[in-house]
Design a protein around this motif. Structure first.
Motif, short mmCIF file in Angstrom:
data_model
loop_
_atom_site.label_atom_id
_atom_site.label_comp_id
_atom_site.label_asym_id
_atom_site.label_seq_id
_atom_site.Cartn_x
_atom_site.Cartn_y
_atom_site.Cartn_z
N PHE A 1 0.83 -1.20 0.00
CA PHE A 1 0.00 0.00 0.00
C PHE A 1 0.86 1.25 0.00
N GLN A 2 1.99 1.21 0.74
CA GLN A 2 2.89 2.35 0.80
C GLN A 2 3.48 2.65 -0.57
N LYS A 3 3.82 1.58 -1.33
CA LYS A 3 4.38 1.75 -2.67
C LYS A 3 3.38 2.46 -3.59
N LEU A 4 2.13 2.04 -3.54
CA LEU A 4 1.12 2.65 -4.40
C LEU A 4 0.77 4.05 -3.94
N ARG A 5 0.87 4.30 -2.64
CA ARG A 5 0.65 5.67 -2.16
C ARG A 5 1.73 6.59 -2.73
N GLU A 6 2.99 6.10 -2.73
CA GLU A 6 4.10 6.92 -3.24
C GLU A 6 3.99 7.13 -4.75
N CYS A 7 3.63 6.06 -5.47
CA CYS A 7 3.62 6.18 -6.94
C CYS A 7 2.49 7.09 -7.42
N THR A 8 1.47 7.27 -6.60
CA THR A 8 0.37 8.18 -6.96
C THR A 8 0.50 9.54 -6.28
N GLN A 9 1.64 9.74 -5.59
CA GLN A 9 1.88 10.99 -4.85
C GLN A 9 0.73 11.26 -3.87
N GLY A 10 0.45 10.22 -3.09
CA GLY A 10 -0.59 10.35 -2.07
C GLY A 10 -1.99 10.38 -2.65
N PHE A 11 -2.19 9.64 -3.75
CA PHE A 11 -3.50 9.60 -4.42
C PHE A 11 -3.96 11.03 -4.73
N VAL B 1 -4.27 3.53 -10.98
CA VAL B 1 -4.46 2.77 -9.74
C VAL B 1 -5.91 2.95 -9.28
N LYS B 2 -6.62 1.83 -9.20
CA LYS B 2 -8.01 1.88 -8.75
C LYS B 2 -8.07 1.44 -7.30
N ARG B 3 -8.58 2.35 -6.46
CA ARG B 3 -8.69 2.06 -5.03
C ARG B 3 -10.15 1.70 -4.73
N LEU B 4 -10.37 0.41 -4.44
CA LEU B 4 -11.72 -0.07 -4.21
C LEU B 4 -12.21 0.34 -2.84
N GLU B 5 -13.48 0.64 -2.78
CA GLU B 5 -14.10 1.03 -1.51
C GLU B 5 -15.17 0.03 -1.13
N SER B 6 -15.39 -0.13 0.18
CA SER B 6 -16.44 -1.00 0.72
C SER B 6 -16.26 -2.45 0.34
N ALA B 7 -15.00 -2.91 0.18
CA ALA B 7 -14.77 -4.32 -0.12
C ALA B 7 -15.11 -5.16 1.11
N ARG B 8 -15.96 -6.17 0.92
CA ARG B 8 -16.45 -6.92 2.06
C ARG B 8 -15.89 -8.34 2.12
N GLN B 9 -15.05 -8.73 1.17
CA GLN B 9 -14.57 -10.09 1.18
C GLN B 9 -13.19 -10.20 1.83
N GLY B 10 -12.81 -11.40 2.17
CA GLY B 10 -11.49 -11.62 2.73
C GLY B 10 -10.41 -11.65 1.66
N LYS B 11 -9.16 -11.75 2.12
CA LYS B 11 -8.04 -11.68 1.18
C LYS B 11 -8.03 -12.88 0.24
N PHE C 1 -1.62 -5.65 -8.02
CA PHE C 1 -2.66 -5.46 -7.02
C PHE C 1 -2.03 -5.18 -5.67
N CYS C 2 -2.89 -4.79 -4.73
CA CYS C 2 -2.49 -4.65 -3.33
C CYS C 2 -3.61 -5.20 -2.47
N ALA C 3 -3.29 -6.10 -1.56
CA ALA C 3 -4.25 -6.64 -0.59
C ALA C 3 -3.55 -6.59 0.77
N GLU C 4 -3.75 -5.49 1.46
CA GLU C 4 -3.03 -5.26 2.72
C GLU C 4 -4.02 -4.79 3.78
N LYS C 5 -4.28 -5.67 4.75
CA LYS C 5 -5.31 -5.41 5.75
C LYS C 5 -6.63 -5.12 5.02
N SER C 6 -7.25 -3.97 5.25
CA SER C 6 -8.54 -3.69 4.62
C SER C 6 -8.39 -2.99 3.26
N GLN C 7 -7.15 -2.73 2.84
CA GLN C 7 -6.93 -2.03 1.59
C GLN C 7 -6.99 -3.00 0.41
#
Length: 830
Positions: free
Chosen positions: A511-521, A545-555, A579-585
């Motif tokens: 998640f940190q990598k994608l935050r940096e590559c998008t300059q903090g979204f 980079v598509k940041r999904l919201e309200s994802a209800r499934q497990g990893k 992709f990124c699957a980190e905690k709830s992200q």
């Protein structure tokens, strides 16, 4: 200086601009003639009230001192900042000079798009009559280029004609009627008159009159259209005979080819002077006659007289209003309930009624039917349900959300009756004091709201308010504690998860990598119902980079979906990089498409230049290839379920790629097992969403809608337009019926208009894809064969599309709203 003197002065100064065969006062014009809409170039006449005409051709009907003559040219109503190229009736003297008298317009080429000062109309050297606005943009044309046209004339009955060297008609305005008829003019089967929105707004409204095989019919637009008047022929038509209705002196007569024997006539007052008839904005077809003494055109006869007089017209009391004599009221249950509707406007305005609680398909259990006894409804359509008793009739409506009301009629001494349904409720009529041999009731669907349910819930409400606040606090504390414990459990489970069990995973990013590559979204490219998309950069590669919201499934479930989508690769599908699957992200990384989505290029949101026809053809083929891969070349079928211009992305060379396939499963796993109500984007949904099982053919329907948007350069649903033309597919069906498909070609692009025949063939392919019956739509592989010229379109497709009923049949059970998918992987809306 009076208007007559002014006209003589202007005519004298303008005379040198015209040759003997081209100038005003003559009924004909030669090829290569250009007229400019201004006072310096054209003779002009101003009338009392601010009307003005600039005629270019005149056909005088007699040499009397005063007579009615037909002219064509530019017309404007006050304040005269908008002009129409039209045919109008003028008063002329023995010298064929126009004198005073308001000129009614009986035909217009550009009623939906008026032009400005200095617009031009040209009869080109190729034989095409072309109207352009002052900026040179194309507004309208006859489409007769290179069809042996020799000249143009206005006939003595007001028909604007392009003719060839043999004086045969190549094109005529009578084949493209607007809202009026003149004596001697016929409406052929399939032609229609469409009313204007108002006296000052000439765009089409919801009323139209058309000729069908068995007579003359008047409709108000809904889904499907509702009939409020009919004049049927006396005999059944046989073979390929064409029905036509002709305005004659003293009658509106229905004929049938080839013998043209009079089959039926609507009697009219015999003419004492020049007459014409116009379909008015309220649905009346009025006949007008020139009054010499008053120099006006009074209405002398209402051609269509419904059984209940004015109360039989659909909008006399607005939607849901009940007409009794000259009074309008809102529906009341047994005359003692006022909790469902409220009037629109003041008590004397008759603007209709509006439901206090709009109908919601998500709350069908709260639907009820309001009973209106001794009330009738104007609709004469054949939307008759099989139910022959009143209770079954009512239940059938309650089981179908598109049904807004049913009428049940039974005749005296009969135990069974007739059940009709409507999807939109216009004005109703009280028949309480009418001497009828039948009984009729109307049942209007209403949505129960809090006020309607209050009496039943009062005791529960009182009981609920006595619950101590401490209990609520305790329950909330327990819920928060359980939530935090559950979240901690799944976060720990995700951290312990083994990625090695998925063999074909795309790249994984933190998640940190994608935050940096998008300059903090920071730079948002777009957003939808399931998340937002941001521009980023991984090394030298630009990404989305598509940041999904309200994802209800497990990893585990998320990664299983990513593995499936990551394994799908095609040149016309947007590539998933990682992709990124980190905690709830939950994030997805896609290839970057520099031209953005298709909608910005075809809806002109950024003042961009219009796409060329060859570019549009390539985009259509690219979309078809991407869908064909999903439907037919993957291990399992994948139905996209939300094909629309926003989900078609373009690279720097305008190559198209389908985006967002398969992503709804990442958001809501249950939706891949059971479809609830309907999904997707309004305007792109296939009819079977309401009534049958979902297959990949829903994508074919949406593809057809996108093709029409590409061709027309407008949105499928555009509420800024008049209601009659706000729905592109309904408009397409009407233009196909009237053989006016060229009207839908994107007017921004001259290149499109120069490829008119190819564009119309593409429209026919879209019609095939838009058939209501999904089984009759082509597969995407067949679509590709048509686009590549390998396969031709079936000749019957056009008729099947035109004749299709736009509303699906009533279902017998509620399962139509909860559909089990077939053996396809179902995607969903973004």
């Amino acid at each position: 200086m009076g208007p007559v003197s002014l006209f003589f002065l202007v005519l004298a100064t303008a005379a040198p601009l015209f040759s003997a065969a081209q100038g005003f006062g003559y009924p004909t014009a030669n090829l290569s003639t250009l007229w400019i809409n201004n006072n310096a170039s054209l003779p002009h006449v101003h009338y009392r009230g601010g009307l003005a005409v600039r005629p270019i051709l005149l056909r005088s009907q007699s040499n009397k001192y005063y007579s009615q003559s037909f002219a064509t040219g530019f017309f404007c109503a006050p304040p005269c900042d908008k002009f129409y190229f039209a045919v109008f009736i003028v008063q002329t003297n023995a010298d064929t000079r126009i004198v005073d008298g308001n000129p009614p317009v009986v035909w217009s080429a550009n009623r939906a798009r008026p032009v400005r000062e200095n617009a031009t109309v040209e009869l080109t050297s190729d034989g095409e009559l072309v109207l352009r606005d002052a900026d040179g943009s194309l507004v309208w044309s006859t489409g007769t280029s290179r069809r042996s046209v020799a000249g143009m004339m206005i006939t003595n009955i007001g028909n604007l004609v392009l003719f060839d060297l043999m004086n045969a008609t190549v094109w005529q305005s009578f084949d493209h009627p607007t809202d009026a008829l003149v004596p001697g003019q016929s409406l052929l089967e399939g032609m229609r008159l469409t009313a204007s929105t108002s006296a000052t707004n000439w765009t089409e409204n919801q009323f139209y009159v058309t000729v069908r095989a068995d007579g003359l019919y008047a409709y108000i637009v809904s889904a499907p259209p509702q009939i409020y008047y009919m004049a049927e022929s006396n005999d059944n038509k046989e073979g390929n005979d064409t029905t036509k209705v002709t305005f004659m002196n003293g009658s509106l007569s229905i004929f049938v080819d080839p013998k043209y024997q009079d089959m039926n006539s609507i009697s009219l007052p015999t003419a004492r002077a020049t007459q014409f008839m116009r379909l008015e904005s309220n649905g009346h077809l009025w006949m007008y006659e020139w009054n010499t003494g008053e120099e006006t055109w009074p209405a002398v006869y209402d051609v269509m007289k419904p059984k209940f007089g004015d109360c039989g017209f659909p909008t006399v009391c607005g939607e849901y209003g009940i007409c009794t004599g000259r009074k309008c009221t809102c529906p009341l249950q047994d005359n003692n309930s006022s909790g469902y509707f409220k009037p629109i406007g003041g008590p004397e305005e008759s603007l209709g009624c509006t439901p206090l609680n709009p109908i919601s398909c998500q709350e069908m259990q709260q639907h009820r039917l309001l009973t209106l006894n001794e009330v009738s409804y104007f609709d004469l359509s054949d939307h008759i349900m099989n139910e022959t008793n009143q209770d079954d009739c009512k239940q059938a409506c309650l089981k179908n959300c598109s049904c807004r009301a049913v009428t049940f009629r039974f005749y005296q001494n009969e135990t069974e009756g007739y059940c009709r349904w409507v999807t939109k409720v216009f004005s109703l009529q009280s028949i309480k004091f009418e001497p009828l041999d039948y009984n009729n009731s109307v049942f209007i669907k209403v949505q129960l709201g809090p006020s309607n349910s209050a009496a039943a819930n009062n005791s529960n409400l009182i009981l609920g308010t006595t619950i101590p606040a401490i209990i609520i606090v305790v329950l909330l504390a327990i819920a928060v504690t359980l939530y935090l414990q559950r979240r901690a459990y799944y976060d720990k489970k995700d951290e312990d998860f083994n990625f090695d069990q998925f063999a074909r995973m795309p790249a994984r990013f933190s998640f940190q990598k994608l935050r940096e590559c998008t300059q903090g979204f920071n730079k948002k490219l777009g957003e939808g119902g399931f998340g937002s998309v941001y521009e980023g950069k991984l090394g030298e590669e630009r990404v989305a980079v598509k940041r999904l919201e309200s994802a209800r499934q497990g990893k585990k479930e998320f990664l299983a979906e990513v593995e499936t989508i990551g394994s799908i690769e095609h040149i016309n599908l947007v590539r998933l990089i990682g992709f990124c699957a980190e905690k709830s992200q939950r994030l997805l990384v896609y290839e970057y498409m520099p031209r953005g989505s298709l909608d910005r290029w075809i809806h002109y949101r950024h003042n961009n230049a219009p796409l060329e026809w060859c570019t549009r053809c390539r985009i259509i083929l690219d979309i078809a290839k991407g869908l064909c891969y999903l439907h037919e070349e993957c291990r399992r079928k994948i139905a996209h379920l939300d094909i629309k211009p926003q989900n078609i992305l373009l690279d720097e060379k305008f190559n198209a790629k389908v985006a967002d396939f398969g992503l709804s499963k990442l958001i809501d796993r249950d939706q891949s097992k059971v479809m609830t109500v309907m999904r997707g984007t309004p305007g792109y949904l296939a009819p079977e969403w309401l009534t049958s099982q979902i297959t990949e053919k829903v994508d074919v329907y949406s593809f057809g809608v996108v093709v029409m948007e590409l061709i027309s350069g407008r949105k499928n649903i555009d509420n800024s337009l008049p209601e009659a033309s706000s729905n592109l597919i309904n408009l397409l069906r009407g233009k196909a019926r009237d053989n006016q498909l060229s009207d839908l070609i994107d007017k921004h692009s001259e290149d499109m208009l120069s490829h008119q025949e190819q564009v119309i063939q593409m429209m026919k392919l879209a019609m095939w894809c838009l058939l209501n019956d999904g089984c009759q739509r082509p597969s995407m592989s067949t679509v590709i064969k048509v686009l590549e010229g390998v396969t031709s379109i079936e000749s019957a497709i056009l008729n099947r599309f035109i004749d299709a009923n736009s509303v699906m049949p009533v279902q017998d059970n509620i399962s139509a709203y909860s559909v089990q998918p077939q053996a396809s992987t179902l995607s969903g809306p973004r």
